[in-house]
Design a protein around this motif. Structure first.
Motif, PDB file in Angstrom:
ATOM      1  N   MET A  34      34.488  15.906   3.035  1.00 43.90           N
ATOM      2  CA  MET A  34      34.640  14.816   4.377  1.00 43.90           C
ATOM      3  C   MET A  34      33.752  13.684   4.006  1.00 43.90           C
ATOM      4  O   MET A  34      32.613  13.927   4.525  1.00 43.90           O
ATOM      5  N   PRO A  35      34.084  12.684   3.648  1.00 47.40           N
ATOM      6  CA  PRO A  35      33.179  11.383   3.500  1.00 47.40           C
ATOM      7  C   PRO A  35      33.118  10.944   4.931  1.00 47.40           C
ATOM      8  O   PRO A  35      33.971  10.700   5.625  1.00 47.40           O
ATOM      9  N   VAL A  36      31.817  10.529   5.230  1.00 42.06           N
ATOM     10  CA  VAL A  36      31.563   9.887   6.575  1.00 42.06           C
ATOM     11  C   VAL A  36      31.561   8.233   6.161  1.00 42.06           C
ATOM     12  O   VAL A  36      30.687   8.052   5.462  1.00 42.06           O
ATOM     13  N   ILE A  37      32.442   7.681   6.677  1.00 45.72           N
ATOM     14  CA  ILE A  37      32.644   6.247   6.612  1.00 45.72           C
ATOM     15  C   ILE A  37      32.480   5.278   7.831  1.00 45.72           C
ATOM     16  O   ILE A  37      33.003   4.484   7.767  1.00 45.72           O
ATOM     17  N   LYS A  38      31.516   5.839   8.558  1.00 41.36           N
ATOM     18  CA  LYS A  38      31.249   4.839   9.824  1.00 41.36           C
ATOM     19  C   LYS A  38      30.474   3.691   9.447  1.00 41.36           C
ATOM     20  O   LYS A  38      29.836   3.464   8.322  1.00 41.36           O
ATOM     21  N   ALA A  39      30.451   2.718  10.230  1.00 40.34           N
ATOM     22  CA  ALA A  39      29.893   1.532  10.205  1.00 40.34           C
ATOM     23  C   ALA A  39      30.304   0.948   8.886  1.00 40.34           C
ATOM     24  O   ALA A  39      29.469   0.192   8.067  1.00 40.34           O
ATOM     25  N   ASN A  40      31.693   0.815   8.702  1.00 43.51           N
ATOM     26  CA  ASN A  40      32.269   0.054   7.443  1.00 43.51           C
ATOM     27  C   ASN A  40      31.627   0.851   6.073  1.00 43.51           C
ATOM     28  O   ASN A  40      31.413   0.109   5.395  1.00 43.51           O
ATOM     29  N   ALA A  41      31.482   1.886   6.406  1.00 42.49           N
ATOM     30  CA  ALA A  41      31.152   3.118   5.259  1.00 42.49           C
ATOM     31  C   ALA A  41      29.816   2.530   4.894  1.00 42.49           C
ATOM     32  O   ALA A  41      29.407   2.293   3.629  1.00 42.49           O
ATOM     33  N   TYR A  42      29.049   2.390   5.784  1.00 45.67           N
ATOM     34  CA  TYR A  42      27.602   2.015   5.684  1.00 45.67           C
ATOM     35  C   TYR A  42      27.528   0.754   4.978  1.00 45.67           C
ATOM     36  O   TYR A  42      26.443   0.356   3.877  1.00 45.67           O
ATOM     37  N   GLY A  43      28.309  -0.296   5.382  1.00 43.95           N
ATOM     38  CA  GLY A  43      28.264  -1.461   4.651  1.00 43.95           C
ATOM     39  C   GLY A  43      28.975  -1.692   3.388  1.00 43.95           C
ATOM     40  O   GLY A  43      28.991  -2.877   2.771  1.00 43.95           O
ATOM     41  N   THR A  44      29.460  -0.670   2.929  1.00 42.48           N
ATOM     42  CA  THR A  44      30.405  -0.708   1.367  1.00 42.48           C
ATOM     43  C   THR A  44      31.609  -1.063   1.618  1.00 42.48           C
ATOM     44  O   THR A  44      32.272  -1.775   0.607  1.00 42.48           O
ATOM     45  N   TYR A  45      32.146  -1.034   2.789  1.00 42.55           N
ATOM     46  CA  TYR A  45      33.715  -1.502   2.998  1.00 42.55           C
ATOM     47  C   TYR A  45      34.576  -0.470   2.229  1.00 42.55           C
ATOM     48  O   TYR A  45      35.613  -0.932   2.110  1.00 42.55           O
ATOM     49  N   ILE A  46      34.099   0.820   1.848  1.00 40.80           N
ATOM     50  CA  ILE A  46      35.099   1.417   1.037  1.00 40.80           C
ATOM     51  C   ILE A  46      36.009   1.891   2.141  1.00 40.80           C
ATOM     52  O   ILE A  46      37.215   2.356   1.965  1.00 40.80           O
ATOM     53  N   ASN A  47      35.882   1.724   3.410  1.00 39.75           N
ATOM     54  CA  ASN A  47      36.845   2.363   4.526  1.00 39.75           C
ATOM     55  C   ASN A  47      38.004   1.268   4.506  1.00 39.75           C
ATOM     56  O   ASN A  47      39.020   1.657   5.106  1.00 39.75           O
ATOM     57  N   THR A  48      37.896   0.313   3.824  1.00 42.03           N
ATOM     58  CA  THR A  48      39.148  -0.589   3.727  1.00 42.03           C
ATOM     59  C   THR A  48      39.946  -0.419   2.616  1.00 42.03           C
ATOM     60  O   THR A  48      40.941  -0.840   2.290  1.00 42.03           O
TER      61      THR A  48
END
Length: 102
Positions: A34-48
């Motif tokens: 389970m990757p944790v992608i809070k805060a825009n994936a720690y600023g990497t924006y992988i969450n997009t």
């Protein structure tokens, strides 16, 4: 206000995915990551990047709004909310099929 640390972080997605495969070698077959992608994936924006998120059966986020954002991108699998949600967010949790534990 000027930023105090003009830091730029780049993530090589090929290396990221390779690292996930290397981690899997140490896990029991069938174990989920389970990757944790809070805060825009720690600023990497992988969450997009829905194509990256879809590689995982579950993703973790800090807030209900972060979970809704990922659901709105089209992620259909489990989204786990790490922080205790507010009572006023219950309807949003249900509407977006988000996972919380008490």
């Amino acid at each position: 206000m000027e930023p105090t640390r003009p830091t730029v972080m780049e993530v090589d997605l090929e290396n990221f995915l390779n690292n996930i495969e290397e981690i899997k070698k140490f896990l029991k077959l069938g174990t989920k990551i389970m990757p944790v992608i809070k805060a825009n994936a720690y600023g990497t924006y992988i969450n997009t990047r829905i194509e990256i998120l879809n590689l995982f059966d579950i993703v973790g986020v800090a807030t209900v709004d972060e979970g809704k954002f990922i659901r709105d991108l089209g992620y259909k699998k489990d989204i786990f909310i790490l922080n205790q949600p507010y009572e006023t967010e219950i309807s949003k949790i249900i509407e977006n099929n988000l996972v919380v534990r008490n």
